[in-house]
Write an enzyme that holds these catalytic residues in place. Sequence first.
Site, mmCIF file in Angstrom:
data_model
loop_
_atom_site.group_PDB
_atom_site.id
_atom_site.type_symbol
_atom_site.label_atom_id
_atom_site.label_comp_id
_atom_site.label_asym_id
_atom_site.label_seq_id
_atom_site.Cartn_x
_atom_site.Cartn_y
_atom_site.Cartn_z
ATOM 1 N N CYS A 108 3.944 4.531 1.251
ATOM 2 C CA CYS A 108 3.664 3.175 1.753
ATOM 3 C C CYS A 108 2.380 3.160 2.576
ATOM 4 O O CYS A 108 1.691 2.146 2.632
ATOM 5 C CB CYS A 108 4.802 2.660 2.622
ATOM 6 S SG CYS A 108 6.441 3.096 2.077
ATOM 7 N N CYS A 145 6.543 -2.842 -7.118
ATOM 8 C CA CYS A 145 6.804 -1.462 -6.724
ATOM 9 C C CYS A 145 7.131 -1.368 -5.238
ATOM 10 O O CYS A 145 7.213 -0.288 -4.680
ATOM 11 C CB CYS A 145 5.662 -0.538 -7.113
ATOM 12 S SG CYS A 145 4.048 -1.106 -6.634
#
Lengths: 385, 211
Positions: B107, B36
């Site tokens: 992130c 991912c």
Amino acid sequence: MRVYFDNAASTRTDERVIEAMLPYFTEKYAIPTSQFSHSFGVEVSDAISLSRQTIASHVGASDAEEIIFTSSGTEANNLAIKGVAYANSNSGKHLITSQVEHLSVLESMRKLEQEGFEVTYLPVDSSGFIDIDKLKLSLRDDTILVSVQLANHETGTLQNFEEIANIVKGKGVLLHTDAAISYPYINISADRFPVDLMTISPHKFYGPKGIGILYVKKGTKITKLIDGGFNEFNIRAGSENVPGIVGAAKAVEIFDYKDVEKIHKLKGLLVRRIEQEISDVELNGSRNNALPQIANYTFSYIEGESVSLRLDFEGIAVTTGSACYSRNLQASYILIAMGKSHEQAHGSIRFSLSKYNTEEEINYTVDKLAEIVEDLRKLSPLGKE
Amino acid sequence: MPTPYTKLVIEHFKNPHNVGEIENPDVKVTEGSPACGDMLTLYLKVDPVTHKITDIKFKSFGCASNIATGSIITDLVAGKTVEEALKITWKDAAEALGGLPPVKIHCSVLAADALHSAVEIYMEKEGLVKEKNPTKMETVFQKLTHVIDPNTGVDIVKSKIIKGVKIENGIIFIEVDLKENDQFAANVKEEILERLGYLWDIKEVKVSFSK
């Protein structure tokens, strides 16, 4: 040192192109539509005709009227696909393309699907080559257009276009090729390859931005998308981008195949040094059938945005297929279609060269790249145990 | 040079703090997966008496914001007690970095998630959790949502590769719909053990593959 390796996005405009364009801003600023009213218009009309002829002869068109100017390669792709689909929908509503086309092709196709057309997206193999058997099986009686790129803008993989063209034309179906990234690096001419429509993008070969070219073979039925006046043989309305047209013709005219040899050598050096000096790298795309200006690598265990950002700190411009780089947080659909894992796509970096690059720049880049890759791998939880 | 990142993000990205591994850590936990796009492994060493974090290290497969957040969040919690560490969020980390581009938030969340998971695991291991509830099926499934299926890029619950779960006499049995020799099987197993092995009333976790 500042090094630009993003020439697949856009190139530096050649000085000679700019020089040719300049008079059309301050001296010859009329538009050709006015040719029947005054001599200002005639001058410009002549310049456009000459440009059209220059381009026609270089791309192997049989008639200058087969050259249509648009605002970009993207618009040329839109016009080719939607224009042909609308004009030929009474003969059928099926189109064929590949999964690795430029977004301007894929999104045009998706728009047509919403409007009741049916589209087949051909798969590609691990090098990015279109499945030819699948193409043969997909051609139907109601297929009106096949649109396949000449080469891929991300990996450089060059399709077996002659074979594709023979199959499609053998069935009597219209064929469009997006040659935006390939022309004129690959010597494709309409008189050598049986294509009906071809997209060309001058800013990819030292021409100006804001101008695109669509070759439309005489007799091809195509619907106008931008309505207005009767410009471009009533195929595309709008005041002509005269400096852009003149610049595009100049870029076509002065393109030198010696520069392609130079780029090819530079790419050879880049490929050799990367593969010899950095471990766990993989070339994405075809090694032997590829554009001379593009090399795409995956550096295992690390993420592409980190690599491109660190290269940027050293003055080196590249792009990545990582999701972290894209606005929609999706990894490169092109590498995924080639069967690469998400991890491989995330770690991919595209280097694209031009005639302005030098050996010194390649050497500087690989030196820095080797350091950066090693550094980031130290940081990575992945890797060889 | 104009980039979407602040100077601090760039500094932490270029020279990240607390990078590396800890030998014999009290906790080691991994969030995300390369599939991912981002992955971060966190190592924690905690003083058994004061419950202060004495050492924290991380490793990252990720972009600049992932690396920078890992660096700053490990700075923020060093020397703090585990309870204090639990209160530090990705927002604190993002603020300490002078802000992050909105598209990069996912992130940075990863580093905070890893920290919280690591602290929770430690607290449970050390019996610091006040209410000791017996492990139920929903607890197991909730914990398993942190394990990513590398083949699909989503967690193993969502990707429906969990075929069966059974809790019996302090043993959790988990059947995973992967071939034993799948390239990711060992990895998935290790992460499942990491997530469930520490639960106070669980003696053992048995992972089996069937496909």
